[in-house]
Design a protein around this motif. Structure first.
Motif, mmCIF file in Angstrom:
data_model
loop_
_atom_site.group_PDB
_atom_site.id
_atom_site.type_symbol
_atom_site.label_atom_id
_atom_site.label_comp_id
_atom_site.label_asym_id
_atom_site.label_seq_id
_atom_site.Cartn_x
_atom_site.Cartn_y
_atom_site.Cartn_z
ATOM 1 N N LEU A 120 0.807 -1.035 -0.085
ATOM 2 C CA LEU A 120 0.122 0.071 -0.037
ATOM 3 C C LEU A 120 0.907 1.255 0.123
ATOM 4 C CD1 LEU A 120 -2.665 -1.037 2.649
ATOM 5 C CD2 LEU A 120 -2.685 -1.137 0.107
ATOM 6 N N GLY A 121 0.582 2.106 -0.862
ATOM 7 C CA GLY A 121 1.218 3.575 -0.810
ATOM 8 C C GLY A 121 0.726 4.573 -0.150
ATOM 9 N N ASN A 122 1.029 5.662 -0.267
ATOM 10 C CA ASN A 122 0.474 7.083 0.345
ATOM 11 C C ASN A 122 -0.754 7.156 -0.056
ATOM 12 O OD1 ASN A 122 3.067 7.385 1.609
ATOM 13 N ND2 ASN A 122 3.842 8.783 -0.208
ATOM 14 N N ASP A 123 -1.501 6.481 -1.196
ATOM 15 C CA ASP A 123 -2.853 6.996 -1.486
ATOM 16 C C ASP A 123 -3.644 5.879 -0.927
ATOM 17 O OD1 ASP A 123 -2.020 4.919 -2.886
ATOM 18 O OD2 ASP A 123 -2.470 5.719 -5.055
ATOM 19 N N GLN A 124 -3.266 4.905 -0.086
ATOM 20 C CA GLN A 124 -4.055 3.744 0.641
ATOM 21 C C GLN A 124 -3.803 3.621 2.002
ATOM 22 O OE1 GLN A 124 -2.651 0.742 -2.217
ATOM 23 N NE2 GLN A 124 -5.046 0.291 -2.615
ATOM 24 N N ILE A 125 -4.706 3.099 2.714
ATOM 25 C CA ILE A 125 -4.560 2.842 4.118
ATOM 26 C C ILE A 125 -4.164 1.487 4.554
ATOM 27 C CG2 ILE A 125 -6.815 2.983 4.671
ATOM 28 C CD1 ILE A 125 -6.237 4.460 7.217
ATOM 29 N N ASP A 126 -3.582 1.308 5.524
ATOM 30 C CA ASP A 126 -3.405 -0.042 6.033
ATOM 31 C C ASP A 126 -3.179 -0.150 7.377
ATOM 32 O OD1 ASP A 126 -2.990 -2.960 6.506
ATOM 33 O OD2 ASP A 126 -1.400 -3.288 5.433
ATOM 34 N N GLU A 127 -4.390 -0.265 8.432
ATOM 35 C CA GLU A 127 -4.061 -0.060 9.742
ATOM 36 C C GLU A 127 -4.754 -1.265 10.545
ATOM 37 O OE1 GLU A 127 -6.025 3.105 13.002
ATOM 38 O OE2 GLU A 127 -5.021 3.777 11.399
ATOM 39 N N PHE A 128 -3.950 -1.772 11.491
ATOM 40 C CA PHE A 128 -4.404 -2.916 12.195
ATOM 41 C C PHE A 128 -4.345 -2.525 13.687
ATOM 42 C CE2 PHE A 128 -3.598 -6.626 14.837
ATOM 43 C CZ PHE A 128 -4.849 -7.439 14.354
ATOM 44 N N ASN A 129 -5.342 -2.566 14.459
ATOM 45 C CA ASN A 129 -5.200 -2.175 15.849
ATOM 46 C C ASN A 129 -5.762 -3.362 16.871
ATOM 47 O OD1 ASN A 129 -4.631 0.570 15.800
ATOM 48 N ND2 ASN A 129 -6.472 0.798 14.850
ATOM 49 N N LEU A 130 -5.154 -3.820 17.780
ATOM 50 C CA LEU A 130 -5.119 -4.946 18.575
ATOM 51 C C LEU A 130 -5.305 -4.300 20.108
ATOM 52 C CD1 LEU A 130 -5.922 -7.763 19.278
ATOM 53 C CD2 LEU A 130 -3.802 -8.481 19.002
ATOM 54 N N ARG A 147 -7.281 -1.098 3.980
ATOM 55 C CA ARG A 147 -7.738 -1.887 5.042
ATOM 56 C C ARG A 147 -7.744 -1.300 6.430
ATOM 57 N NH1 ARG A 147 -4.957 -5.563 1.582
ATOM 58 N NH2 ARG A 147 -2.841 -5.297 2.756
ATOM 59 N N ILE A 148 -8.818 -1.384 7.111
ATOM 60 C CA ILE A 148 -8.704 -0.990 8.537
ATOM 61 C C ILE A 148 -9.313 -2.286 9.404
ATOM 62 C CG2 ILE A 148 -9.702 0.678 10.216
ATOM 63 C CD1 ILE A 148 -9.857 2.875 7.967
ATOM 64 N N THR A 149 -8.574 -2.639 10.222
ATOM 65 C CA THR A 149 -9.130 -3.753 11.240
ATOM 66 C C THR A 149 -8.951 -3.320 12.636
ATOM 67 O OG1 THR A 149 -8.366 -5.266 9.550
ATOM 68 C CG2 THR A 149 -8.640 -6.256 11.743
ATOM 69 N N ASN A 150 -9.838 -3.430 13.515
ATOM 70 C CA ASN A 150 -9.932 -3.118 14.757
ATOM 71 C C ASN A 150 -10.272 -4.317 15.638
ATOM 72 O OD1 ASN A 150 -8.821 -0.400 14.524
ATOM 73 N ND2 ASN A 150 -10.793 0.366 14.044
ATOM 74 N N GLY A 154 -10.049 0.546 18.499
ATOM 75 C CA GLY A 154 -10.763 1.600 17.803
ATOM 76 C C GLY A 154 -10.046 2.496 17.174
ATOM 77 N N SER A 155 -10.435 3.315 16.475
ATOM 78 C CA SER A 155 -9.693 4.296 15.589
ATOM 79 C C SER A 155 -10.546 5.310 15.044
ATOM 80 C CB SER A 155 -8.579 3.977 14.316
ATOM 81 O OG SER A 155 -9.527 3.127 13.442
ATOM 82 N N CYS A 175 -14.441 -4.751 12.326
ATOM 83 C CA CYS A 175 -14.272 -4.316 13.620
ATOM 84 C C CYS A 175 -14.992 -5.495 14.482
ATOM 85 C CB CYS A 175 -15.196 -2.900 13.867
ATOM 86 S SG CYS A 175 -14.831 -1.484 13.245
ATOM 87 N N ILE A 176 -14.197 -6.028 15.324
ATOM 88 C CA ILE A 176 -14.424 -7.019 16.329
ATOM 89 C C ILE A 176 -14.452 -6.731 17.733
ATOM 90 C CG2 ILE A 176 -14.510 -9.280 16.883
ATOM 91 C CD1 ILE A 176 -13.514 -9.903 13.822
ATOM 92 N N PHE A 177 -15.441 -6.326 18.458
ATOM 93 C CA PHE A 177 -15.175 -5.949 19.966
ATOM 94 C C PHE A 177 -14.567 -4.645 19.665
ATOM 95 C CE2 PHE A 177 -16.243 -10.507 20.830
ATOM 96 C CZ PHE A 177 -16.941 -10.389 21.820
ATOM 97 N N GLY A 178 -14.802 -3.795 18.701
ATOM 98 C CA GLY A 178 -14.050 -2.417 18.532
ATOM 99 C C GLY A 178 -14.950 -1.579 17.576
ATOM 100 N N GLY A 179 -14.345 -0.673 17.196
ATOM 101 C CA GLY A 179 -15.110 0.476 16.561
ATOM 102 C C GLY A 179 -14.158 1.350 15.677
ATOM 103 N N ALA A 180 -15.062 2.027 14.841
ATOM 104 C CA ALA A 180 -14.309 2.942 13.962
ATOM 105 C C ALA A 180 -15.075 4.075 13.591
ATOM 106 C CB ALA A 180 -13.817 2.192 12.520
#
Length: 233
Positions: A120-130, A147-150, A154-155, A175-180
């Motif tokens: 993923l480059g600067n024009d895309q997002i790839d975020e994972f929060n645990l 992609r955003i995975t929480n 949350g984010s 979002c699993i037991f989380g939020g965005a």
């Protein structure tokens, strides 16, 4: 399977379940059901199994699996006369469901939409929060999905002031037991394709809605025991 046929399949399954449940109640009122059958099929966990069957008829396999596992968790001790305590299985089952949900969601999203697997480059997002998260302002000039995975986190992502990429851009949100919370410019054309399972998805408008010609953001994914908020700014 198109939307109409999927809806018909869910409607037919719902009708069949009502017929089956009514027949069981009728037999039970005339004392024609064995105690074992009554204890299993007229118990509240069967409601979860029924919801799973409706989800399965609608080709929503992840939702179906989750309801089958949760319903089975409560109903199997009745079927096999097993003395299982709630605290023995609750957290292991929850953890298994979380892992299955992440894997199944990733697989189903790739089938339904073309998701770019390159770095993923600067024009895309790839975020994972645990067990964490935070606020973030998207720094790119143009947004082309990602992609955003929480999970238990949350984010808040701020896309204000960012241009949407040409064509169809896919944001895969889990979002699993989380939020965005997503702050979306009011001129973006957004299609909400998020599936909510014992969770919630809300859209709030804080500005005028105008479509960006030829540019679309498809937000796909699943919210399980969590929430997602899409806010136009």
């Amino acid at each position: 399977m198109d939307l109409e046929s999927t809806s018909n399949a869910k409607r037919n399954m719902t009708g069949l379940l009502f017929v089956a449940f009514g027949a069981l109640l009728l037999l039970n009122n005339f004392n024609m059901l064995a105690p074992k059958i009554e204890d299993v099929f007229l118990s509240w966990p069967m409601i979860l199994i029924a919801i799973g069957l409706i989800s399965l008829a609608g080709k929503n396999y992840t939702s179906a699996a989750i309801f089958f596992v949760i319903g089975g968790f409560f109903i199997l001790p009745k079927v096999f006369d097993i003395d299982i305590r709630f605290n023995q299985l609750f957290w292991p089952v929850i953890i298994i469901l979380i892992g299955f949900g992440i894997l199944a969601h990733h697989w189903s999203s790739k089938k339904k939409y073309v998701i770019d697997e390159k770095i993923l480059g600067n024009d895309q997002i790839d975020e994972f929060n645990l067990f964490g998260g935070g606020n973030r302002i998207f720094q790119g000039r143009e947004f082309k999905g990602g992609r955003i995975t929480n999970v238990f986190g949350g984010s808040d992502i701020d896309f204000s002031g960012v241009e949407l990429g040409e064509g169809t851009n896919v944001l895969d949100l889990t979002c699993i037991f989380g939020g965005a919370k997503l702050l979306i410019p009011s001129n973006w054309c957004v299609k909400n394709d998020i599936v909510s399972i014992l969770g919630g998805v809300s859209e709030k408008n804080k500005g005028p809605k105008t479509d960006a010609s030829g540019k679309t953001l498809v937000i796909t994914g699943k919210v399980v025991f969590g929430g997602a908020e899409i806010v136009r700014v």
